[in-house]
Design a protein around this motif. Structure first.
Motif, PDB file in Angstrom:
ATOM      1  N   LYS A  20      43.887  41.987  37.935  1.00  0.00           N
ATOM      2  CA  LYS A  20      43.352  43.131  37.183  1.00  0.00           C
ATOM      3  C   LYS A  20      41.858  42.897  36.872  1.00  0.00           C
ATOM      4  N   ALA A  21      41.558  41.676  36.449  1.00  0.00           N
ATOM      5  CA  ALA A  21      40.168  41.349  36.118  1.00  0.00           C
ATOM      6  C   ALA A  21      39.276  41.465  37.355  1.00  0.00           C
ATOM      7  N   GLY A  25      36.016  44.148  38.023  1.00  0.00           N
ATOM      8  CA  GLY A  25      34.671  43.609  38.248  1.00  0.00           C
ATOM      9  C   GLY A  25      34.310  42.435  37.350  1.00  0.00           C
ATOM     10  N   ILE A  26      35.320  41.876  36.663  1.00  0.00           N
ATOM     11  CA  ILE A  26      35.053  40.736  35.765  1.00  0.00           C
ATOM     12  C   ILE A  26      34.983  39.442  36.576  1.00  0.00           C
ATOM     13  N   LEU A  27      35.732  39.431  37.653  1.00  0.00           N
ATOM     14  CA  LEU A  27      35.867  38.232  38.479  1.00  0.00           C
ATOM     15  C   LEU A  27      35.271  38.443  39.870  1.00  0.00           C
ATOM     16  N   ALA A  28      34.604  37.406  40.376  1.00  0.00           N
ATOM     17  CA  ALA A  28      34.145  37.449  41.772  1.00  0.00           C
ATOM     18  C   ALA A  28      35.306  37.015  42.668  1.00  0.00           C
ATOM     19  N   ASP A  29      35.176  37.262  43.983  1.00  0.00           N
ATOM     20  CA  ASP A  29      36.238  36.844  44.923  1.00  0.00           C
ATOM     21  C   ASP A  29      36.580  35.371  44.726  1.00  0.00           C
ATOM     22  N   ALA A  79      37.024  34.610  30.702  1.00  0.00           N
ATOM     23  CA  ALA A  79      37.058  35.915  30.020  1.00  0.00           C
ATOM     24  C   ALA A  79      38.356  36.648  30.338  1.00  0.00           C
ATOM     25  N   ALA A  80      38.800  36.523  31.581  1.00  0.00           N
ATOM     26  CA  ALA A  80      40.016  37.242  31.995  1.00  0.00           C
ATOM     27  C   ALA A  80      41.260  36.685  31.307  1.00  0.00           C
TER      28      ALA A  80
END
Ligand code: ATP
Length: 252
Positions: A20-21, A25-29, A79-80
């Motif tokens: 979900k994160a 856009g909270i997490l990069a690949d 953060a996620a």
């Protein structure tokens, strides 16, 4: 939806949070890949907070209580998974929260700032709106740190970090505490204190330890820190993995 009685419920729920994160856009690949590496080590550790992890948590708590300028460095995975715990920890320590990303974009920084603010953070450093300084030995933009945050910090909690940055922070004179499921990572070896545990289990235990140890005298807290040896403690975490393997059918 993952059914609650699924044997891997907790692990799959974390995966859902990470997915979900990522979509938000909270997490990069690369954050998803890092999570997968963490999962593998968690499996090997028995998905429990081990005795060496508890020992590292006690020592980390003592160091954070004694710190003059403690800072919690936050990336996408942190953060996620534990934004509320990060805010709680910052509150009880009077610590600052700073975003620092390996794959930084203004959009991702804004998305993480939003998550932290929604979790109750009043101040989030590491955004583009305040002055920054460079930590030597790193290439930009990761070298950028907040002037009033990590640059000034004496103790920095950097969960799920990479080895280069850990090394650069230690070289800059910081006391570095990390949370990393991989006891073999460069970060684990370079940090002053490594908590080999899943961040979702370690953070609540760390918060409780700080609440408890706050009543202790300064000399008692110092003693905990002096008696801790990170390499020895990492070795004990590795031994836990080997023990788990020997107990399993594969090891017999
Ligand atoms: P290093 O440069 O230190 O060797 P790395 O390249 O192995 O690090 P990165 O991808 O930079 O690893 O960082 C991610 C680290 O975080 C990995 O060691 C992984 O095991 C760990 N990790 C991932 N998810 C979690 C989690 N939920 N809790 C604790 N650690 C985690």
């Amino acid at each position: 939806m993952v059914p609650k009685n699924h044997p891997r419920y907790k692990s799959l729920m974390l995966r859902e949070k990470i997915e979900k994160a990522y979509k938000e856009g909270i997490l990069a690949d690369a954050g998803m890949i890092a999570h997968g590496r963490g999962e593998a080590f968690d499996y090997l550790l028995g998905e429990k907070t081990t005795k060496p992890a508890k020992n590292a948590i006690q020592t980390a708590a003592a160091s954070l209580i004694l710190a003059e300028n403690p800072v919690i460095s936050v990336n996408g995975n942190t953060a996620a998974l534990v934004s509320r715990e990060v805010v709680k920890l910052a509150d009880i320590l009077n610590a600052r929260i700073e975003i620092n990303l390996f794959h930084s974009t203004p959009e991702r920084v804004a998305a993480i700032e939003d998550v932290l603010k929604k979790a109750g953070a009043e101040e989030v450093l590491g955004t583009e709106s305040e002055p920054s300084e460079l930590i030597e030995g790193l290439s930009s933009p990761r070298a950028n740190v907040s002037l009033v945050g990590i640059y000034k910090a004496d103790v920095v909690l950097v969960p799920l970090e990479d080895g280069d940055r850990t090394e650069a922070l230690v070289a800059a004179g910081k006391f570095v505490i990390t949370i990393d499921l991989n006891p073999l990572s460069r970060t684990s070896k370079k940090a002053s204190i490594t908590i080999v545990d899943n961040i979702v289990r370690a953070m609540p235990v760390l918060i409780d330890a700080i609440k408890h140890l706050k009543r202790y005298r300064v000399e008692e807290l110092r003693k905990l820190i002096v008696n801790f040896n990170n390499s020895e403690n990492l070795e004990k975490s590795l031994k836990k993995i080997i023990e788990n393997y020997m107990k399993s059918d594969v090891g017999s």
